[in-house]
Design a protein around this motif. Structure first.
Motif, PDB file in Angstrom:
ATOM      1  N   GLY A  40      38.544  35.155  44.525  1.00  0.00           N
ATOM      2  CA  GLY A  40      38.606  36.518  44.008  1.00  0.00           C
ATOM      3  C   GLY A  40      37.617  36.767  42.890  1.00  0.00           C
ATOM      4  O   GLY A  40      37.301  37.920  42.574  1.00  0.00           O
ATOM      5  N   ASP A  41      37.109  35.704  42.281  1.00  0.00           N
ATOM      6  CA  ASP A  41      36.148  35.858  41.179  1.00  0.00           C
ATOM      7  C   ASP A  41      34.852  36.489  41.663  1.00  0.00           C
ATOM      8  O   ASP A  41      34.303  36.103  42.705  1.00  0.00           O
ATOM      9  N   PHE A  42      34.358  37.441  40.894  1.00  0.00           N
ATOM     10  CA  PHE A  42      32.999  37.931  41.094  1.00  0.00           C
ATOM     11  C   PHE A  42      32.078  37.020  40.294  1.00  0.00           C
ATOM     12  O   PHE A  42      32.430  36.567  39.201  1.00  0.00           O
ATOM     13  N   CYS A  43      30.913  36.748  40.845  1.00  0.00           N
ATOM     14  CA  CYS A  43      30.027  35.797  40.189  1.00  0.00           C
ATOM     15  C   CYS A  43      28.559  36.150  40.424  1.00  0.00           C
ATOM     16  O   CYS A  43      28.222  36.959  41.293  1.00  0.00           O
ATOM     17  N   LEU A  44      27.722  35.549  39.607  1.00  0.00           N
ATOM     18  CA  LEU A  44      26.278  35.590  39.826  1.00  0.00           C
ATOM     19  C   LEU A  44      25.875  34.214  40.330  1.00  0.00           C
ATOM     20  O   LEU A  44      26.302  33.203  39.775  1.00  0.00           O
ATOM     21  N   PHE A  45      25.086  34.153  41.401  1.00  0.00           N
ATOM     22  CA  PHE A  45      24.721  32.864  41.972  1.00  0.00           C
ATOM     23  C   PHE A  45      23.271  32.876  42.447  1.00  0.00           C
ATOM     24  O   PHE A  45      22.674  33.936  42.670  1.00  0.00           O
ATOM     25  N   SER A  46      22.732  31.689  42.593  1.00  0.00           N
ATOM     26  CA  SER A  46      21.366  31.533  43.086  1.00  0.00           C
ATOM     27  C   SER A  46      21.404  31.341  44.598  1.00  0.00           C
ATOM     28  O   SER A  46      21.996  30.372  45.093  1.00  0.00           O
ATOM     29  N   ARG A  58      37.139  38.939  34.588  1.00  0.00           N
ATOM     30  CA  ARG A  58      38.177  39.240  35.562  1.00  0.00           C
ATOM     31  C   ARG A  58      38.982  40.477  35.164  1.00  0.00           C
ATOM     32  O   ARG A  58      39.293  40.655  33.995  1.00  0.00           O
ATOM     33  N   MET A  59      39.328  41.268  36.150  1.00  0.00           N
ATOM     34  CA  MET A  59      40.208  42.416  35.917  1.00  0.00           C
ATOM     35  C   MET A  59      41.637  41.923  35.701  1.00  0.00           C
ATOM     36  O   MET A  59      42.392  42.473  34.883  1.00  0.00           O
ATOM     37  N   LYS A  66      46.083  30.592  42.519  1.00  0.00           N
ATOM     38  CA  LYS A  66      45.013  30.961  41.605  1.00  0.00           C
ATOM     39  C   LYS A  66      44.082  31.956  42.283  1.00  0.00           C
ATOM     40  O   LYS A  66      43.213  31.593  43.071  1.00  0.00           O
ATOM     41  N   VAL A  67      44.300  33.230  41.983  1.00  0.00           N
ATOM     42  CA  VAL A  67      43.481  34.307  42.540  1.00  0.00           C
ATOM     43  C   VAL A  67      43.190  35.308  41.430  1.00  0.00           C
ATOM     44  O   VAL A  67      43.878  35.335  40.405  1.00  0.00           O
ATOM     45  N   SER A  68      42.170  36.129  41.638  1.00  0.00           N
ATOM     46  CA  SER A  68      41.788  37.090  40.606  1.00  0.00           C
ATOM     47  C   SER A  68      41.307  38.400  41.210  1.00  0.00           C
ATOM     48  O   SER A  68      41.054  38.492  42.420  1.00  0.00           O
TER      49      SER A  68
END
Length: 274
Positions: A40-46, A58-59, A66-68
């Motif tokens: 559920g996490d939003f992320c920045l990735f390569s 996280r909101m 474990k969820v978001s």
């Protein structure tokens, strides 16, 4: 690139971005900062290195599972086997209220009760609707599909109430395992083992292994009191009224007059330990 973690297993973190899925590793710096990426996490990735560079704020987040970043929750509630319970329903509604997740009460197994039993429960459901909760039945598949659009949804509620069965009706390709309900215990067996975020009906859905209410135990009395927001319609003489033993309590009076559902009030007393 920005993406969202939709699954985690031994292979790594499955990140969804621009209609593609990338299996990534996380940066070692996360461990130093005590950051654990979760589904559920939003992320920045390569995209080139397949490494998650940053976990975005996280909101909301939950412990078990474990969820978001959940936006809404279907509280799947059985009328029979297991029996309907306002106490369990209210526990979920309170937790979702604290986490700022929009709840939808989804009723299952209506076919297992007679008309007299349903009329009695219907009065309770009507009260929840008057409070502003959306109440639907698991047979309203098209309506449920519409509600999933552009949302990140979790299906929670009673164990054995039919969460996996409902998801299979929404999308038959999921093929989620459906467990039997234990007659001896009156509750179902956990059947979902892996937390994953599915792309369904132009939205994202998490099917979780027995969504736990463990975090409910950590709520303060004020948290619980605030979640029974209909009490605010009956302001008491004392602002810090606990709505328990106070003689001039307007909430208690409203319960006696049938303006507040007695089952809800009883749940409130149980939750605050009175």
């Amino acid at each position: 690139m920005k993406g969202q973690i939709i699954k985690i297993d031994r292979s790594g973190y499955y990140v969804s971005s621009d209609y593609s899925i990338y299996v990534c590793k996380s940066r070692g710096v996360f461990r130093n900062k005590n950051i654990v990426p979760i589904v559920g996490d939003f992320c920045l990735f390569s995209k080139e290195k397949l490494v998650i560079e940053e976990i975005l704020p996280r909101m909301n987040s939950f412990t078990r599972p474990k969820v978001s970043n959940i936006t809404q929750a279907f509280v799947v509630t059985s009328l029979k086997s297991p029996d309907f319970s306002t106490r369990l329903l209210d526990q979920f509604l309170i937790l979702l209220y604290i986490k700022k997740v929009t709840p939808i009460i989804c009723i299952t197994k209506k076919d297992l009760i007679n008309e007299t039993e349903f009329c009695s429960i219907k009065k309770v459901l009507d009260y929840y609707e008057k409070l502003g909760y959306l109440v639907i039945f698991n047979t309203e598949i098209e309506k449920i599909k519409e509600l999933l659009i552009n949302e990140v949804t979790v299906f929670t509620g009673q164990t054995g109430a039919g969460k996996s069965s409902l998801l299979n009706k929404i999308d038959s390709h999921l093929g989620l395992v459906v467990g039997e309900v234990s007659e001896a215990l009156g509750r179902g067996k956990h059947t979902t083992r892996e937390v994953s975020l599915y792309e369904i009906c132009s939205g994202k859905v998490l099917d979780t292994p027995g969504f736990s209410l463990i975090e409910f135990q950590d709520l303060s009395i004020e948290d619980i009191k605030g979640a029974f927001f209909e009490f605010e319609n009956f302001p008491c003489v004392y602002k810090d009224c606990s709505h328990t033993k106070e003689v001039e309590c307007c909430v208690k009076k409203a319960v006696l007059e049938g303006k507040i559902l007695k089952e809800r009030y009883d749940d409130y007393l149980k939750f605050i330990g009175r």
